[in-house]
Design an enzyme around this catalytic site. Structure first.
Site, PDB file in Angstrom:
ATOM      1  N   SER A   4       0.799  -1.226   0.000  1.00  0.00           N
ATOM      2  CA  SER A   4       0.000   0.000   0.000  1.00  0.00           C
ATOM      3  C   SER A   4       0.832   1.277   0.000  1.00  0.00           C
ATOM      4  O   SER A   4       0.345   2.329  -0.417  1.00  0.00           O
ATOM      5  CB  SER A   4      -0.916   0.005   1.228  1.00  0.00           C
ATOM      6  OG  SER A   4      -0.162  -0.166   2.425  1.00  0.00           O
ATOM      7  N   HIS A 208      -0.794   6.007   6.163  1.00  0.00           N
ATOM      8  CA  HIS A 208      -0.069   5.866   4.901  1.00  0.00           C
ATOM      9  C   HIS A 208       0.352   7.250   4.411  1.00  0.00           C
ATOM     10  O   HIS A 208      -0.327   8.234   4.696  1.00  0.00           O
ATOM     11  CB  HIS A 208      -0.950   5.205   3.839  1.00  0.00           C
ATOM     12  CG  HIS A 208      -1.278   3.779   4.121  1.00  0.00           C
ATOM     13  ND1 HIS A 208      -2.307   3.402   4.966  1.00  0.00           N
ATOM     14  CD2 HIS A 208      -0.711   2.623   3.679  1.00  0.00           C
ATOM     15  CE1 HIS A 208      -2.368   2.089   5.024  1.00  0.00           C
ATOM     16  NE2 HIS A 208      -1.412   1.586   4.257  1.00  0.00           N
TER      17      HIS A 208
END
Length: 231
Positions: A4, A208
């Site tokens: 990711s 993230h």
């Protein structure tokens, strides 16, 4: 390729490509890197939740003439997704601490998987430079006790990544340490390079790199380390 952090999960909106890979439509670091380099982005095969076991499938159909591959992988093997799931509801819980300790324990068996993965990519794409990017510290130091523990676990993971790259003894595979570019920009900082919605601890983008992290963090690290120059 990879997980990711390369797919761009922290920088929605995501591409509607028929997968659950959460590939950023406009703001992943591969997209930004292509803008500031002579390389053309052919595809982003990275996928949310991908481990070293998923890299062979990501290599399918990739041209042997590929000149540059960037890669983040190893976090899922070490249990990063399990840690986030366990810690999001209550960072102070024994369940969270247990998940962190288990993740650190997984590092002892990670290096052989990484070495095998790097070797597979290098053998499949014999003309490519391969940039193995680090995982940046996600939290401002001192922001929270949990954040400091997770930062320490990230440092330990990066040590394994760097050592695995060094074990390959080939200049085609380079470890790109993005810690300097992300320094002072963790969750809790004035200008964070990570997505985080405190009202929704389970938001898919959380923890993230956001658009700033992908451009001024990861892409800049690739520039600073010379990986985006044609050899």
């Amino acid at each position: 390729m990879g997980d990711s952090f390369t797919s761009g999960q922290g920088a929605p909106p995501y591409a509607f490509d028929g997968t659950a890979c959460l590939r950023s439509k406009r703001a992943s670091y591969p997209i930004f890197s292509a803008v500031v380099s002579p390389y053309r982005l052919v595809s982003n095969n990275a996928c949310s939740g991908a481990s070293t076991a998923d890299i062979p499938a990501q290599l399918l159909g990739v041209s042997p003439s590929t000149a540059l591959v960037t890669l983040t992988v190893g976090g899922i093997d070490a249990g990063s997704n399990v840690v986030l799931t366990a810690c999001a509801p209550n960072p102070a819980s024994p369940v969270c601490l247990g998940a962190i300790n288990n993740s650190v324990a997984q590092l002892s068996v990670l290096a052989p998987k990484l070495v095998g993965t790097y070797g597979l990519v290098a053998d499949t794409l014999p003309q490519a430079k391969i940039a193995v990017l680090s995982y940046p510290r996600q939290f401002k130091p001192g922001f929270s006790p949990l954040g400091d523990v997770l930062n320490g676990a990230t440092d330990a993971l990066n040590t394994v990544l760097a050592g695995s790259v060094a074990a390959m003894t080939t200049p085609r595979i380079r470890f790109v340490d993005a810690s300097q570019e992300f320094a002072a920009h963790g969750v809790g900082s004035r200008i964070p390079y990570f997505a985080f919605d405190p009202l929704n601890p389970f938001a898919s983008a959380n923890f993230h790199p956001n658009a700033l992290g992908n451009s001024l963090g990861y892409a800049r690290a690739l520039v600073n380390d010379g990986l985006l120059r044609r050899r």
